[in-house]
Design an enzyme around this catalytic site. Sequence first.
Site, PDB file in Angstrom:
ATOM      1  N   GLU A  99      43.979 139.118  -1.355  1.00  0.00           N
ATOM      2  CA  GLU A  99      44.784 138.185  -0.584  1.00  0.00           C
ATOM      3  C   GLU A  99      45.760 137.376  -1.443  1.00  0.00           C
ATOM      4  O   GLU A  99      46.893 137.126  -1.048  1.00  0.00           O
ATOM      5  CB  GLU A  99      43.866 137.236   0.202  1.00  0.00           C
ATOM      6  CG  GLU A  99      43.107 137.896   1.345  1.00  0.00           C
ATOM      7  CD  GLU A  99      41.834 138.607   0.873  1.00  0.00           C
ATOM      8  OE1 GLU A  99      41.557 138.579  -0.340  1.00  0.00           O
ATOM      9  OE2 GLU A  99      41.115 139.177   1.720  1.00  0.00           O
ATOM     10  N   HIS A 126      44.411 122.923 -25.966  1.00  0.00           N
ATOM     11  CA  HIS A 126      44.884 123.392 -24.659  1.00  0.00           C
ATOM     12  C   HIS A 126      45.613 122.295 -23.896  1.00  0.00           C
ATOM     13  O   HIS A 126      46.616 122.564 -23.219  1.00  0.00           O
ATOM     14  CB  HIS A 126      43.716 123.909 -23.822  1.00  0.00           C
ATOM     15  CG  HIS A 126      44.117 124.409 -22.483  1.00  0.00           C
ATOM     16  ND1 HIS A 126      44.732 125.620 -22.286  1.00  0.00           N
ATOM     17  CD2 HIS A 126      44.025 123.849 -21.236  1.00  0.00           C
ATOM     18  CE1 HIS A 126      44.985 125.804 -21.011  1.00  0.00           C
ATOM     19  NE2 HIS A 126      44.568 124.738 -20.347  1.00  0.00           N
TER      20      HIS A 126
END
Length: 432
Positions: free
Chosen positions: A158, A7
């Site tokens: 949000e 990764h």
Amino acid sequence: QGKASSHGAPLGDAEIEAVKGKLYGMDPAKKFSVDDDVAAYYKQQAEEGEKAMAEWDATFAKYSEAHPDKAAELTRRFNRELPDGVYDDLPTFVFGKDSAKATRKFSEACLNAVAPKARELVGGSADLTGSNCCAIKGEPDFQRATPEGRMIRFGVREHAMSAICNGMFAYGGLRPFCATFLQFAGYALGAMRCSALSRFGVLYIMTHDSIGLGEDGPTHQPVEMLESLRSMPNMNVCRAADANEMAAAYQIAMDSVHTPTVVCCTRGTVSPLEHSCRTKAMRGGYVVLPEGGEGAPDLVIVATGSEVGPSVDAAKALGSEHSIRTRVVSMPCQEVFLAQDAEYRASVLPGNVPTLSVEASSEYGWHRFSHGQIGMTRYGMSGPASELFEKYGFGKGNIASKGRELVEFYKNVPVPDLNARPTFVNFSGEGH
């Protein structure tokens, strides 16, 4: 292969060659190589793009001849230019005549003063339209049956709300706004940071901006959020004290095409201010109560939003009861104030006069402006707003008491001049 290190760690030459050869059928020995067919495809795409652009320009030229007014309006919007007179209807608060209100109501008035002329202003709330006071009056929701609607029901999400606003701004032709409680900006911070990084002038309306929201308690009462937003580069954070300052906040927000602006609003009513001024507030900070008399003041109190009113009351009491000539500075926007020239900043905050900051939020960030701070050092509580303000020290009595203590303290030691220090520019070259 099959390890978590893939990764973030470098793959190494052997792994890169294996990926090229086994997965993609490429020559493992070639580096930074573009095959001829790939280069030809991208060249074709560029040519087709140029052709499409030429066709669009020709179409728009015909449209401009047939509909000059609409074409001019469309051009204005995509050039991110504001219409003439967009600020003409912003409200002005008349002391002694107009009634006191919560600043979220002043925000609502400003939004509806600007929206009829700036038709590109579209947006909504994260399921809190009524509480945020952010409805454009007379405008339908943006729905399948009403695509002309300017109000968007974002739902309780949000981050997605803010990200959608970023997308609308990036596309062009629209000036998006969105709203929620200030504490819930925490859910949106990643997308708000993207607004600042991408230079998108999104308008964020954040209400219920302190412990003053009352009984909802500490889960809803922001403590660290103002400083979190202020520490973000290219982000304006405005906390208006009354209608005049709110009008300035909206003008700052709309003028800041390449800087997002957070307009922070109170849930509760704020005290009327006799000497507030939209023009002066446009400079980020100004003297809202002069100290009177001759010479420098004995004390300066700098405050924002709902704390400006009690600070004015405390200053008047200090003058009448203790002969401490006190200046009160309202600072609705630190970022705009810091952009002013040094002479103006020093005329407002001398730096070498005992200065007390008052804000119902974290005290961090105020040390550059003040020698002592009244701020939040712990979470809030559930209770009536008036009782909470007193309990946490934002009432007239404690402000006056701490102001006296600060003056007395500096009778025995020199007052550090907060303006007498260098400002370093450490970044070189171009970049964000």
